[in-house]
Scaffold this motif. Sequence first.
Motif, PDB file in Angstrom:
ATOM      1  N   GLU A 152       0.831  -1.218   0.000  1.00  0.00           N
ATOM      2  CA  GLU A 152       0.000   0.000   0.000  1.00  0.00           C
ATOM      3  C   GLU A 152       0.857   1.256   0.000  1.00  0.00           C
ATOM      4  O   GLU A 152       0.532   2.240  -0.656  1.00  0.00           O
ATOM      5  CB  GLU A 152      -0.903  -0.006   1.252  1.00  0.00           C
TER       6      GLU A 152
ATOM      7  N   ARG B 135       4.375   1.576  -0.740  1.00  0.00           N
ATOM      8  CA  ARG B 135       5.317   1.727  -1.869  1.00  0.00           C
ATOM      9  C   ARG B 135       4.678   1.265  -3.178  1.00  0.00           C
ATOM     10  O   ARG B 135       5.355   1.265  -4.215  1.00  0.00           O
ATOM     11  CB  ARG B 135       6.583   0.891  -1.606  1.00  0.00           C
ATOM     12  N   LYS B 136       3.423   0.862  -3.154  1.00  0.00           N
ATOM     13  CA  LYS B 136       2.685   0.472  -4.375  1.00  0.00           C
ATOM     14  C   LYS B 136       3.416  -0.618  -5.144  1.00  0.00           C
ATOM     15  O   LYS B 136       3.508  -0.581  -6.388  1.00  0.00           O
ATOM     16  CB  LYS B 136       2.504   1.704  -5.292  1.00  0.00           C
TER      17      LYS B 136
ATOM     18  N   LYS C  52       3.659  -4.273  -6.877  1.00  0.00           N
ATOM     19  CA  LYS C  52       2.605  -5.083  -7.516  1.00  0.00           C
ATOM     20  C   LYS C  52       2.568  -6.434  -6.779  1.00  0.00           C
ATOM     21  O   LYS C  52       3.608  -7.070  -6.561  1.00  0.00           O
ATOM     22  CB  LYS C  52       2.960  -5.306  -9.001  1.00  0.00           C
TER      23      LYS C  52
ATOM     24  N   ASP D 149      -2.893  -6.977  -6.702  1.00  0.00           N
ATOM     25  CA  ASP D 149      -3.238  -6.525  -8.068  1.00  0.00           C
ATOM     26  C   ASP D 149      -3.789  -7.687  -8.886  1.00  0.00           C
ATOM     27  O   ASP D 149      -4.606  -7.496  -9.787  1.00  0.00           O
ATOM     28  CB  ASP D 149      -1.968  -5.954  -8.738  1.00  0.00           C
TER      29      ASP D 149
END
Lengths: 418, 244, 178, 771
Positions: free
Chosen positions: D230, D232-233, D235, D251
């Motif tokens: 959440e 550092r985004k 995948k 994802d």
Amino acid sequence: MRNEILEKYLPLTPEEKEELKKKRIKKHHVATIFLHWFNMLVWLTELITGAALIISSNYIFVPRFFTKLVSDIYGTRGNIIRTHIFVGVVWAIVLILYALFGWRRYLKPTLKEIFGITKDDIGWLVSKFEEVALGKKVHYPPQDSYNGGQKLFAIVVALMVPVIIITGFIMAFHLLTPALIRWAIIIHFIAVGLVVMGLSVHIYMALLYPPEQEGLFGMIHGYISEYFAYHHHYKFWRKKKKGLDKPAELPPKKDLSPIKAGIFLGVVLFFSFYLTGFGLGSSGFVQRTLVAIFGAFAPESVKNHPYMGHYWGVYPLWNFLVFMGFGVIIGTLFAMFLSNHKFRFRIEKGDKISDIQRLIYAVIGGIIVGFATRIAGGCTSSMALSGGSVFSPGGWLFMIFLFVGGYLGAFFFRRLWK
Amino acid sequence: MAKYGMVIDLDRCVGCQACMVACKAQWQTPEDYFRTWVKHIGPVQIKDEMVFTSYVGQCNHCDNPPCVPACPTQATFKDTETGIVLVDYDLCIGCGYCVEACPYGARFINPVTKKVEKCDFCYPRLGEEDPACVKTCIVSAKVFGDLENKDSYISKKISEGNTYIIATKEVNPGPNVYYKGRRSKIEAIIKNYPPEKKDTLPAKIWSNVLRPFVILGAGATFIGSLVAFLFQINQGEKEGEDEE
Amino acid sequence: MEKINFYLIFANLLDYPDEKKLSLFERFENIVGLHYTGEIPPLENLEIEYTKLFVNAHPYLPAPPFASVYLNSENLYDEIESFYQSVGYGIETREFPPDYLIYELVFLSNLFNDENYKAERKFLISHFLPWFEKFVKKVKENDETGFYSFICEKINIFLNNRLKELKDGETNLQKRVF
Amino acid sequence: MGKPISRREFFKRSLLGAGAIGVTDYSYVFKKFPPGKAGREDVELIPSICEMCFWKCGIIGKVKNGRLLKIEGNPRNPHNGEKICARGNSGIMQLYDPDRLKYPLLNVGKRGEPKWKRISWKEALNRIAERMLEYKKKYGARSIANLSHGSSSIPMRKLLKNFGTDRIAHASFDQCRGNRDVAFELTFGMGAGSPERVDLINAKAILLIGSHIGENVHTSLVKEFIEAVEGRKAKLVTVDPRFSMIAGKSDYWLPIKPGTDTALILTLINYIIQHNLYDREFVNNYTYGFDKLKEEVKNYTPEWAEKITEIKKEIIIEIAELFGRSKPAVTIFPGRQSTWYGNDTQRVRALAILASILGAVGRRGGYFFPTKIKLKGCPCPNKIEGEDFLCDTSEYPFMETTTECIREATLNDEVKMWIVYGSNIIHNTPNPQKTIKAINKLDFMVVVDIKPTEPSLYADIVLPEATYLERYDIPFMVADSRTPFIQIRRPVVQPLYESKDPFYIVSELSKRLGLKDCFPCETMEDYLNLALSSIGTNLRKLEKEGGVYRYEGKPFLDDFGGNYRFPTPTGKIELYSTKLSLNDKDPIPKYEPVEDPPKGWARLSYGRSPVHTFSRTENNKWLHALNPENDLWINEEAAKSMGLKDGEYVRLKNQDGVVSDPVKLKVTPGIRPDMVHTYHGFGSQSPFLRLAYKKGMFENALITKIVLDPIMGGMAKRINFVKIIKDGKEIDFPVIKQKPSGFKKKPEKEIKIKLTAPLPVGGHEEEEGGC
């Protein structure tokens, strides 16, 4: 239909009217007066604090400045609710005591009268309504000691007061479930509302409505002019005139039958054990009072005295038996008022002997009994009653020999009484 | 002056219920009662997306809290300095009007003290340390701070966008607990636990029926007696006059 | 008149049994003024019975000697400890939680020695007796030998009488000549 | 009446003379203070380590006057910091639990229906030592077995190894992460580590197969995982037949057909090699057997995989491309509980191989290396002569001693005495009936625990161990960390009752067994001070610094200047495992199909509840209030056709006819129709536990069929199939043809203004994620 009611009025000549105005008759008992004004004070504080408590915008029914004022007077709002609860509890206790002790003499008759609504009362209400609302000239039917309006108000109060007390206690001490507390609030509010509605008319009548002026003073010193009684409370006046008003000499109260008295004593004994954990007793009371008196003069010797030292402790009088003793004395006085024995100093004695002899024998008897109780460890009420009720062998033995001794004594001393 | 609030990031939250236990350890709430709760929702299909989230909730310390007017004795009030809705336990009689009035069900009657109990953002801990739930949240999903101070961490978090409040058109008491995360999660929460305005029957009776009646009644009797008094004065009726 | 500290004897008898503690049983009988009709089981049976009732048992501990099990007050430990502190006592050895039966009896014996009857009475009424009664009921339900139910029951009665004595103020606290 | 001189008064007086002989005056209990000022008012903060599960988060105990008020996280701890999970917060309930074990108990009744007598520690230890020496003389040291779990059992295990027996089973080997560590040993020469050595924070893409992070709460791991995904985004690809909490945050969610994970991994490996997305330079320098691997996996194509795994081939290709792009900052999460379908070691090896060809080993974002430092301490040398495995390991070359083989040995009279240390063997090992049968053949059984769980029902002697809040433990060196550190568990409060810390039990026992050279230190404090002296500090100093000593770590390859030698036979990452080929096992993982549930049946899967550590925390009042019972996940479509509604109570029957307790249904689209799922650790059979007794379903009873992993003998348990029984009627599961699927999360529209909030909201600045 209304005209025949009029006939019942005894026509009065103006002179008789003047004469009646001068004479005064008694309307209210002292207790009723005291209770009335006590109620007024309580209702005053409770209404003020109660109204000031409810300040949330959904429910507030008094202007904001008023609640603000009261909160300032009481400092924190916590004090308001504490006062409200305290006064409420005191009020409830007083009412309950009044109901318990004043039942035969005050409460029952007033209740009977209030709830005894007659045609005249309704007629009075109807005509009152016509006069005020429709402005017609009316004649009122004759009224008893309380007129229709007063009876109606009294009924409302009599019904609503217990409701107010119960719901008040539920709220103050969070009894039972929150759901019940929720309903208790608005029932409390409604009950008080009804009484206040009646109250507003009651106060208006007493203070602002001139013809009823005398009634107000009647509640202050208990007397009203005969004319006022004739005019406003015709039936009451007539009863008073014919001497009918007195409760027709309450039938002389018979003394309680010994069996019933015994049962009551048993109940008292049971509750004495249940509440205090100890039975009844009186010799301890006498014993401790003596020890206290001696102790006042010679504390050291009493303290070290092998027997009395036991009772010394710190507070010889600080014992439930002493309180029970005083309780018994006060109780008997009170019972005197309730029964029809009159309060007179007299020495009960047998016919043959003189007062002095009676007193001397009493002293000798007392000494013997005093020793006996100390050795036996208890007097009649403690040994026989308390001991007997817990099946202590000593208690039963004592009881048996008490009767045996009693009969022997009676046999020897029967001459004194004949 | 400050207005404390909280942001709960539902994307971060994994529903581990640590906040519930930390709160209970701090305030010793009785057995099955919690001031803060984590209600798992799903997995459930919302539109075309699968959602598995948890409704992390507590008292939202709303701007115009429906519980405050619901309390007859005004035991509960919104503290002006901190914006936290507190309870004055002297005044609380445990009636539970506020419990019903709260659209989020954040209040309960404590069976031991018999008075209302709710989250107060750890009011006694304010200033020294974060509320117990914020401090122990293992994924830092809960952020606590002063909403009015623009450069506080919480204000920045909110200004990031994608921030919602659990409120609907009809029921929006202005909660100060914001929720971040995917829109589908907020919809799932609102669908399962919609904030609804529900007042207890006695409260409704009182505010809608009794109160107007009393004011009307008091007004009427006052005016009535006034009129009767004036009517009586201009009649010039003498005391004790008797018509018969 | 010198007083005998019965609380200590009760604490001894309600602790894990051994010869020394059992020797006090006669003294106990005199204190409560009743003779135990059954004969005292051998030490080994008593130890098993004690473990079964108060330590660990199958299926679960029937009569845990801890107040928190019987009272559902919220932070009981704080209440107890603040009461101890209000009369000047703090727990020295933390071998047991503050609401342990023996700790509370020892606390009462300390008050008894200090002649602090007001505190003793308050502790008996507000805390000790309410849970001790429930504890005694549980002991009576589960005690097979009958020895411990005898002791607990008699202690309960004795303490209630003691409470009345205190209420009488027979041995009250302030020394004031009337 | 007054108070007569009652008989009682008379006697009381007469006793005065006798004086108070023989009365223990308990004066040690209270201390006198001036009223109102007793004891200290302030709250001490005492650092220590949690043990509500075995993750060892740092905690702070808030203590006042020697009594614990509250537990919070220890901000000084680099891993969990001030964060602790639900169980950590509720530790206080374990400390003050009235049902706790309090004194050493001797069972004078029958096994199973114990009649306990409290005995002193001296007597208990004497009896145990006596028996051990006797059995050693008669049947040899190996007739004494140990079933243990948790850090506090380490000293006991060392003692037994010194005493001469290595029949020691560690529940977590054959029930949990045994095959994961063996797979990593075979590939990298070192295990996956606990906490797992994955540099999540720098990862760009994460592959998660079967692990339900978030529902399985290991605080520091979940904290870093969520920060990576959440914050550092990164995948995240989650492969799980059930839509777990973490799947909700990923994802890609791949609802794979159970048992076909290895096929998916090998297909990814093949695709990455064919489209040379692999890290060529890393493979050349650090791996061995790449060509053999390339040859082996060449026919695992996405089309083939779609049929087997029921995952759309486009999704498989997309994922392979994703990992190819993001290498080497790729985390292939090793998982933890990995005994699933029977051929699990090969599956984990496939994972290790996938990570290796992407170069994600010893690199930022991938696996990293542990850094250990030598600590002195009181030694207890291992005196086992030779390695003759006591269990028949011909079939399972890499098997350590497991509970299963100790049960077998006991049943054929090779083992006479068990020491069960902190492990509920009846609740955690499948086929509990067999365990009880074995126990009844034993001569002597000792149980050391903090609570009277099921095993203590059968014990001859039960020893009360101090809970983690009341004891010292051996120093914990957290080497599996980029910022390695040493942390100390110290008593937050004085031990209650007569519970003792593990070192006391072991050192006293070693004295009685005459083992001069085992744990010569007097107390645990001496042991710790000795150990800490090797890093130049001592207990007092460390406590002042918050109980954590940090030292320099070398986690990545470039810390070794590029010429790192893997501790494998070939010194390189063994894509082709030499050890396996020696033991004629497949050196390169192959996909072996797993038996599917027959028509009308569904596979029973189980997992962790976030608020419980299996059955250990069942009796904890607070945790129980959060999650009193487990519920059974069932697919919405399947439930509809079976006429089952959400919240109903049903029973389960497994293929061997065992019927379970009733369990509540949770109808949800978030699980495949051919599978049901529940939380493990509920429905406790031990009536000891006041709260947990018979709450929820004891699913361990349903697990009667187990398959041992061919390489290391781990017990695979997700191969039991169940049917639903509702009001006595058996209901079959419908056969629902599952089209290949795979879900991709749609990007969230950027909404500036809050949906229903009255306040307008400012713009969106780049936010530096808080760690």
